[in-house]
Design a protein around this motif. Structure first.
Motif, PDB file in Angstrom:
ATOM      1  N   THR A 189       9.121   3.887   1.535  1.00 18.11           N
ATOM      2  CA  THR A 189       8.526   3.768   1.203  1.00 18.11           C
ATOM      3  C   THR A 189       9.105   2.339   2.532  1.00 18.11           C
ATOM      4  OG1 THR A 189       7.410   3.008  -0.752  1.00 18.11           O
ATOM      5  CG2 THR A 189       7.332   0.768   1.232  1.00 18.11           C
ATOM      6  N   GLU A 190      10.526   2.106   2.369  1.00 23.23           N
ATOM      7  CA  GLU A 190      10.688   1.297   3.751  1.00 23.23           C
ATOM      8  C   GLU A 190      11.180   2.553   4.851  1.00 23.23           C
ATOM      9  OE1 GLU A 190      14.334   0.135   1.935  1.00 23.23           O
ATOM     10  OE2 GLU A 190      13.165  -1.538   0.555  1.00 23.23           O
ATOM     11  N   GLN A 191      11.478   3.176   4.973  1.00 21.27           N
ATOM     12  CA  GLN A 191      11.697   3.988   5.477  1.00 21.27           C
ATOM     13  C   GLN A 191      10.214   4.373   6.552  1.00 21.27           C
ATOM     14  OE1 GLN A 191      14.858   5.756   6.926  1.00 21.27           O
ATOM     15  NE2 GLN A 191      13.478   6.440   8.585  1.00 21.27           N
ATOM     16  N   ILE A 192       9.420   4.934   5.649  1.00 21.50           N
ATOM     17  CA  ILE A 192       7.819   4.889   6.767  1.00 21.50           C
ATOM     18  C   ILE A 192       7.664   3.360   7.421  1.00 21.50           C
ATOM     19  CG2 ILE A 192       5.742   5.042   5.861  1.00 21.50           C
ATOM     20  CD1 ILE A 192       6.599   7.831   3.617  1.00 21.50           C
ATOM     21  N   LEU A 193       7.746   2.311   6.579  1.00 21.52           N
ATOM     22  CA  LEU A 193       7.187   1.300   7.040  1.00 21.52           C
ATOM     23  C   LEU A 193       8.342   0.898   7.795  1.00 21.52           C
ATOM     24  CD1 LEU A 193       5.449  -1.176   6.407  1.00 21.52           C
ATOM     25  CD2 LEU A 193       8.010  -2.468   5.804  1.00 21.52           C
ATOM     26  N   GLN A 194       9.157   0.865   8.121  1.00 19.87           N
ATOM     27  CA  GLN A 194      10.222   1.517   9.191  1.00 19.87           C
ATOM     28  C   GLN A 194       9.717   2.295  10.918  1.00 19.87           C
ATOM     29  OE1 GLN A 194      14.485   1.902   9.308  1.00 19.87           O
ATOM     30  NE2 GLN A 194      14.977   2.311  11.271  1.00 19.87           N
ATOM     31  N   ASP A 195       9.617   3.755  10.281  1.00 17.47           N
ATOM     32  CA  ASP A 195       8.910   4.502  11.043  1.00 17.47           C
ATOM     33  C   ASP A 195       7.326   4.168  12.067  1.00 17.47           C
ATOM     34  OD1 ASP A 195      10.898   5.956  10.598  1.00 17.47           O
ATOM     35  OD2 ASP A 195       9.546   7.212   9.187  1.00 17.47           O
ATOM     36  N   VAL A 196       6.962   3.313  10.895  1.00 23.85           N
ATOM     37  CA  VAL A 196       4.964   2.858  11.123  1.00 23.85           C
ATOM     38  C   VAL A 196       5.172   2.072  11.951  1.00 23.85           C
ATOM     39  CG1 VAL A 196       3.180   1.257  10.889  1.00 23.85           C
ATOM     40  CG2 VAL A 196       3.754   3.455   9.190  1.00 23.85           C
ATOM     41  N   PHE A 197       6.288   0.944  12.173  1.00 27.13           N
ATOM     42  CA  PHE A 197       6.469  -0.049  13.481  1.00 27.13           C
ATOM     43  C   PHE A 197       6.915  -0.239  13.920  1.00 27.13           C
ATOM     44  CE2 PHE A 197       4.861  -2.630   9.754  1.00 27.13           C
ATOM     45  CZ  PHE A 197       3.812  -3.045  10.525  1.00 27.13           C
ATOM     46  N   ASN A 228       1.026  -1.086  -0.161  1.00 28.30           N
ATOM     47  CA  ASN A 228      -0.085   0.354  -0.091  1.00 28.30           C
ATOM     48  C   ASN A 228       0.998   1.510   0.061  1.00 28.30           C
ATOM     49  OD1 ASN A 228      -2.184  -1.789  -0.017  1.00 28.30           O
ATOM     50  ND2 ASN A 228      -2.718  -0.934   1.860  1.00 28.30           N
ATOM     51  N   LEU A 229       1.789   1.345   1.151  1.00 26.51           N
ATOM     52  CA  LEU A 229       3.171   1.969   0.555  1.00 26.51           C
ATOM     53  C   LEU A 229       3.567   2.452  -0.458  1.00 26.51           C
ATOM     54  CD1 LEU A 229       4.167   2.231   4.294  1.00 26.51           C
ATOM     55  CD2 LEU A 229       2.994   3.897   4.112  1.00 26.51           C
ATOM     56  N   LEU A 230       4.138   1.579  -1.338  1.00 28.37           N
ATOM     57  CA  LEU A 230       5.253   1.421  -2.198  1.00 28.37           C
ATOM     58  C   LEU A 230       3.638   2.723  -3.193  1.00 28.37           C
ATOM     59  CD1 LEU A 230       7.435   1.445  -3.755  1.00 28.37           C
ATOM     60  CD2 LEU A 230       6.721  -0.768  -3.990  1.00 28.37           C
ATOM     61  N   ARG A 231       2.439   2.148  -3.393  1.00 34.47           N
ATOM     62  CA  ARG A 231       1.549   2.140  -4.504  1.00 34.47           C
ATOM     63  C   ARG A 231       1.090   3.962  -4.297  1.00 34.47           C
ATOM     64  NH1 ARG A 231      -1.516  -1.839  -3.474  1.00 34.47           N
ATOM     65  NH2 ARG A 231      -2.455  -1.350  -2.468  1.00 34.47           N
ATOM     66  N   LEU A 232       1.217   4.375  -3.039  1.00 32.22           N
ATOM     67  CA  LEU A 232       0.892   5.683  -2.640  1.00 32.22           C
ATOM     68  C   LEU A 232       2.656   6.223  -3.134  1.00 32.22           C
ATOM     69  CD1 LEU A 232      -0.986   7.895  -1.474  1.00 32.22           C
ATOM     70  CD2 LEU A 232      -0.119   7.156   0.746  1.00 32.22           C
ATOM     71  N   LEU A 233       4.085   6.116  -2.734  1.00 33.14           N
ATOM     72  CA  LEU A 233       4.757   6.788  -2.235  1.00 33.14           C
ATOM     73  C   LEU A 233       5.186   6.271  -3.641  1.00 33.14           C
ATOM     74  CD1 LEU A 233       6.016   6.142   1.072  1.00 33.14           C
ATOM     75  CD2 LEU A 233       4.915   8.358   0.414  1.00 33.14           C
ATOM     76  N   LYS A 234       5.458   5.685  -4.049  1.00 26.56           N
ATOM     77  CA  LYS A 234       6.485   5.205  -5.681  1.00 26.56           C
ATOM     78  C   LYS A 234       7.974   5.179  -5.175  1.00 26.56           C
ATOM     79  CE  LYS A 234       2.410   6.012  -8.590  1.00 26.56           C
ATOM     80  NZ  LYS A 234       1.018   5.696  -7.684  1.00 26.56           N
ATOM     81  N   PHE A 291       4.875  14.238   2.282  1.00 31.51           N
ATOM     82  CA  PHE A 291       4.657  15.052   1.469  1.00 31.51           C
ATOM     83  C   PHE A 291       4.426  16.083   1.734  1.00 31.51           C
ATOM     84  CE2 PHE A 291       2.297  10.762  -1.007  1.00 31.51           C
ATOM     85  CZ  PHE A 291       3.315  10.396  -1.647  1.00 31.51           C
ATOM     86  N   ARG A 292       4.187  15.959   3.035  1.00 34.98           N
ATOM     87  CA  ARG A 292       4.243  17.968   3.446  1.00 34.98           C
ATOM     88  C   ARG A 292       5.589  18.366   3.651  1.00 34.98           C
ATOM     89  NH1 ARG A 292      -0.136  16.001   6.627  1.00 34.98           N
ATOM     90  NH2 ARG A 292       1.029  15.735   8.087  1.00 34.98           N
ATOM     91  N   LYS A 293       6.911  17.318   4.124  1.00 38.80           N
ATOM     92  CA  LYS A 293       8.130  17.429   4.283  1.00 38.80           C
ATOM     93  C   LYS A 293       8.715  17.726   2.427  1.00 38.80           C
ATOM     94  CE  LYS A 293      12.041  15.779   6.254  1.00 38.80           C
ATOM     95  NZ  LYS A 293      13.173  16.078   5.229  1.00 38.80           N
ATOM     96  N   ALA A 294       8.380  16.960   2.031  1.00 41.12           N
ATOM     97  CA  ALA A 294       9.168  17.488   0.572  1.00 41.12           C
ATOM     98  C   ALA A 294       7.976  18.118  -0.135  1.00 41.12           C
ATOM     99  CB  ALA A 294       8.089  16.426  -0.241  1.00 41.12           C
ATOM    100  N   ALA A 295       6.883  18.868   0.117  1.00 36.89           N
ATOM    101  CA  ALA A 295       6.547  20.214  -0.159  1.00 36.89           C
ATOM    102  C   ALA A 295       7.566  21.058   0.286  1.00 36.89           C
ATOM    103  CB  ALA A 295       4.805  20.363   0.266  1.00 36.89           C
TER     104      ALA A 295
END
Length: 186
Positions: free
Chosen positions: A37-45, A26-32, A77-81
């Motif tokens: 994706t790996e960083q956010i997955l790690q942050d989530v857990f 799901n994250l990869l589909r959203l973030l591309k 996405f907010r940080k990227a902006a």
């Protein structure tokens, strides 16, 4: 779930193995982006582990987990902006007349001021800043050579730029000096 809430690392690992593949997709589909994706997955857990004792076992853990992931993706996405806005500001500063830059480079005291600002950064942030901003390497190249995610590279650059800017504002004698220094490092 109850064992994980009590701090059982093996139970947490099982939960990770159960939910991470679907969440990753799901994250990869959203973030591309695989590194993001790996960083956010790690942050989530990591967040799940930190707040494990406050998880409500009566509510859907899957919904809880996916909501954390959604919030982390929005934060990204907010940080990227914000990073794009900062980049645009630095590009605008780069339109300073070249003759002013020549005068700046000729002034060793200002170069020392810039070097001191960079030297005060933490070691990894300093290394990332030097590689990206002074050597002109891409975030991807630095990410691969240092073994850290591109979002971490971006975070280091944003924080380094702010730290250097703050240092220069304190120590610069004139606003023109500050503008030229910021142009030089961008």
């Amino acid at each position: 779930m109850l064992r994980m809430m009590q701090g059982d690392e093996l139970a947490f690992e099982k939960i990770y193995r159960l939910y991470s593949p679907k969440l990753y997709g799901n994250l990869l589909r959203l973030l591309k982006s695989v590194p993001q994706t790996e960083q956010i997955l790690q942050d989530v857990f990591l967040k799940v582990w930190e707040y494990r004792s406050s998880i409500d076992p009566e509510k859907s853990f899957r919904s809880f987990l996916f909501k954390i992931a959604e919030n982390k993706a929005y934060d990204f996405f907010r940080k990227a902006a914000r990073d794009k806005k900062l980049e645009a500001e630095l590009i605008a500063l780069s339109t300073v007349n070249y003759t002013v830059l020549e005068e700046f480079v000729a002034d060793d005291e200002k170069l020392i001021l810039l070097k001191n600002a960079i030297d005060k950064l933490p070691p990894q942030r300093q290394q990332v800043f030097r590689l990206c901003k002074l050597e002109g390497r891409s975030y991807r190249e630095v990410s691969e050579s240092l073994g850290i995610s591109q979002s971490t590279i971006s975070d280091h650059i944003v924080k380094a730029t702010k730290s250097i800017r703050d240092h220069l504002e304190i120590h610069s004698r004139t606003l023109l000096d500050l503008i030229v220094i910021l142009w030089f490092i961008s």
